[in-house]
Design a protein around this motif. Structure first.
Motif, PDB file in Angstrom:
ATOM      1  N   ARG A  51       0.847  -1.187   0.000  1.00 27.49           N
ATOM      2  CA  ARG A  51       0.000   0.000   0.000  1.00 27.49           C
ATOM      3  C   ARG A  51       0.888   1.244   0.000  1.00 27.49           C
ATOM      4  NH1 ARG A  51      -5.442  -0.144   3.513  1.00 27.49           N
ATOM      5  NH2 ARG A  51      -5.627   1.714   2.229  1.00 27.49           N
ATOM      6  N   TYR A  76       0.922   5.468   0.963  1.00 27.50           N
ATOM      7  CA  TYR A  76       0.273   6.422   1.854  1.00 27.50           C
ATOM      8  C   TYR A  76       0.853   7.810   1.615  1.00 27.50           C
ATOM      9  CZ  TYR A  76      -1.028   2.235   4.581  1.00 27.50           C
ATOM     10  OH  TYR A  76      -1.507   1.015   4.987  1.00 27.50           O
ATOM     11  N   LEU A  85      -1.211   8.300   6.134  1.00 24.20           N
ATOM     12  CA  LEU A  85      -0.189   7.497   6.797  1.00 24.20           C
ATOM     13  C   LEU A  85      -0.554   7.177   8.242  1.00 24.20           C
ATOM     14  CD1 LEU A  85       2.536   6.130   6.445  1.00 24.20           C
ATOM     15  CD2 LEU A  85       3.649   8.264   7.105  1.00 24.20           C
ATOM     16  N   VAL A 119      -1.509   3.561   9.032  1.00 23.36           N
ATOM     17  CA  VAL A 119      -0.626   2.459   8.665  1.00 23.36           C
ATOM     18  C   VAL A 119      -0.717   1.294   9.647  1.00 23.36           C
ATOM     19  CG1 VAL A 119       1.398   3.466   9.834  1.00 23.36           C
ATOM     20  CG2 VAL A 119       1.712   1.857   7.934  1.00 23.36           C
ATOM     21  N   CYS A 120      -0.816   1.564  10.933  1.00 18.94           N
ATOM     22  CA  CYS A 120      -0.893   0.475  11.905  1.00 18.94           C
ATOM     23  C   CYS A 120      -2.290  -0.143  11.955  1.00 18.94           C
ATOM     24  CB  CYS A 120      -0.478   0.963  13.287  1.00 18.94           C
ATOM     25  SG  CYS A 120       1.278   1.406  13.387  1.00 18.94           S
ATOM     26  N   ASP A 139      -3.995  -0.650   9.353  1.00 12.66           N
ATOM     27  CA  ASP A 139      -4.015  -1.537   8.190  1.00 12.66           C
ATOM     28  C   ASP A 139      -3.127  -2.758   8.360  1.00 12.66           C
ATOM     29  OD1 ASP A 139      -5.695   0.284   6.958  1.00 12.66           O
ATOM     30  OD2 ASP A 139      -4.087   1.264   5.828  1.00 12.66           O
ATOM     31  N   SER A 140      -2.245  -2.736   9.358  1.00 11.03           N
ATOM     32  CA  SER A 140      -1.330  -3.848   9.584  1.00 11.03           C
ATOM     33  C   SER A 140      -2.109  -5.080  10.030  1.00 11.03           C
ATOM     34  CB  SER A 140      -0.309  -3.460  10.656  1.00 11.03           C
ATOM     35  OG  SER A 140       0.641  -4.477  10.842  1.00 11.03           O
ATOM     36  N   SER A 189       4.712  -5.045   9.595  1.00 10.40           N
ATOM     37  CA  SER A 189       4.720  -4.154   8.434  1.00 10.40           C
ATOM     38  C   SER A 189       6.106  -3.566   8.251  1.00 10.40           C
ATOM     39  CB  SER A 189       3.697  -3.030   8.603  1.00 10.40           C
ATOM     40  OG  SER A 189       2.382  -3.554   8.707  1.00 10.40           O
ATOM     41  N   MET A 196       8.044  -0.407   6.143  1.00  7.44           N
ATOM     42  CA  MET A 196       7.776   0.868   5.490  1.00  7.44           C
ATOM     43  C   MET A 196       9.066   1.471   4.953  1.00  7.44           C
ATOM     44  SD  MET A 196       6.582   4.421   7.358  1.00  7.44           S
ATOM     45  CE  MET A 196       4.982   3.782   7.836  1.00  7.44           C
ATOM     46  N   VAL A 201       4.487   0.676   1.847  1.00  5.90           N
ATOM     47  CA  VAL A 201       4.433  -0.229   2.996  1.00  5.90           C
ATOM     48  C   VAL A 201       4.015  -1.611   2.515  1.00  5.90           C
ATOM     49  CG1 VAL A 201       3.407  -0.682   5.262  1.00  5.90           C
ATOM     50  CG2 VAL A 201       3.788   1.681   4.515  1.00  5.90           C
ATOM     51  N   HIS A 253       2.510  -4.993   4.153  1.00  5.86           N
ATOM     52  CA  HIS A 253       1.905  -5.610   5.330  1.00  5.86           C
ATOM     53  C   HIS A 253       2.011  -7.127   5.168  1.00  5.86           C
ATOM     54  CE1 HIS A 253       0.354  -1.769   6.690  1.00  5.86           C
ATOM     55  NE2 HIS A 253      -0.285  -1.583   5.550  1.00  5.86           N
TER      56      HIS A 253
END
Length: 334
Positions: free
Chosen positions: A78, A80, A85, A88-89, A91-92, A98, A100, A161, A163
């Protein structure tokens, strides 16, 4: 667990891994990244590496870290911008980690540096990564970039990133090697955060950081260090600006956080070498990065760092942005 690729490779060998469907994080010169096929990978620009043969600068090789082990779900890539952004966590994966890559000196780099500690689910899920850079001779002429391998798009102001879900029998373990601890000098507190500092409190008294560093002849290879709830976090000095009476940093300082100049480490190169060689990786090494300042100040060209291999970067991510550290992630039995 099958052995994961974690080494410097040729363009042909890297291409073969991507075409075999391997999920990878790749560090290399921009020209090489542009020649790679599309696939399930992310990357960033940098020509400096910790290799098995020692510290290396190369525009002809790529450092490839294979991220996914068998039995987990399919890794996803993904991108961001500075606003998205913060998710981000979120979406993890619930069980995984993850990785980045951010381009140095960009708005998304600055946003992550200043805002990451307040992101939702930060510190609840393993997040590691690095800051893409350029050859030191090219600073001011070349722009750090990251690449979304699934599209082949190079980006100057976005984060890429990957994941990675893990099978239930494995868990991700993040560790940081930091040589530095706060020294015995006066406490430094800044009225506002940011990537530069000038007027501040020095030992509780109003002063100017630039003037104080010059007057005290402080070795600016030493970072400022703060104790973040038991973790020592460095802020490295980028440059002194006598015209503005300010100090430029590679990472932001935060308002009203007590900093001190780091305690000198003596033989920098030897201290880092010893710390690296004696650091225990508790499982299968999946990801590692090291700071370009350690490479430069520690004279690591040609010097080995034990089992720790990976790109030398313009910043490290061990949950939040770090400086003058080594970050590594390994897989351990859950």
């Amino acid at each position: 667990m099958q052995a994961l690729t974690h080494e410097l490779l040729t363009l042909a060998d890297t291409t073969a891994l991507i075409q075999a469907g391997k999920a990878c994080c790749i560090a290399a010169d921009e020209a090489l990244l542009r020649r790679l096929p599309r696939g399930n990978w992310i990357g960033g620009t940098i020509p400096y590496f910790m290799a098995h043969q020692g510290g290396t600068c190369s525009r002809d090789q790529l450092f490839v870290a294979e991220l996914a082990t068998e039995g987990g779900g399919r890794p996803t890539v993904r991108c961001y911008d500075r606003h998205s952004l913060r998710n981000v966590c979120l979406d993890s994966p619930d069980h995984g980690f993850s990785v980045m890559v951010l381009p140095a000196f960009s708005a998304v780099h600055e946003a992550f540096a200043q805002e990451a500690p307040d992101y939702p689910d930060m510190y609840m899920k393993p997040l590691v990564g690095w800051i893409a850079g350029v050859h030191l001779d090219d600073i001011g002429r070349a722009t750090p970039q990251v690449i979304d391998g699934s599209s082949g798009e190079l980006l100057r102001d976005a984060a890429v990133v990957m994941h990675i879900p893990l099978p239930p029998q494995w868990a991700a373990h993040v560790d940081i090697i930091n040589l530095f601890v706060p020294g015995s000098g006066p406490e430094l507190r800044f009225p506002q955060g940011g990537f530069s500092g000038g007027d501040c409190l020095i030992g509780g008294q109003p002063g100017n950081l630039h003037d104080w560093l010059v007057a005290q002849r402080v070795d600016t290879r030493l970072p400022l260090v703060a104790d973040y709830h038991g973790a020592m976090v460095n802020v490295s000095i980028k440059a002194l600006d006598p015209a503005q009476r300010k100090v430029e940093f590679y990472a932001p300082v935060f308002a009203d956080v007590p900093y001190r100049v780091a305690e000198p480490v003596g033989d920098y190169a030897r201290a880092f070498e010893v710390a690296s060689l004696h650091s225990q990786v508790p499982g299968e090494l999946v990801f590692c990065c090291n700071c370009i300042l350690n490479y430069a100040y520690g004279n690591l060209q040609g010097r080995r760092t034990g089992a720790m291999v990976g790109p030398m970067t313009f910043g490290e991510i061990g949950y939040q942005l770090l400086n003058q550290t080594m970050v590594h992630l390994s897989l351990v039995p859950a």
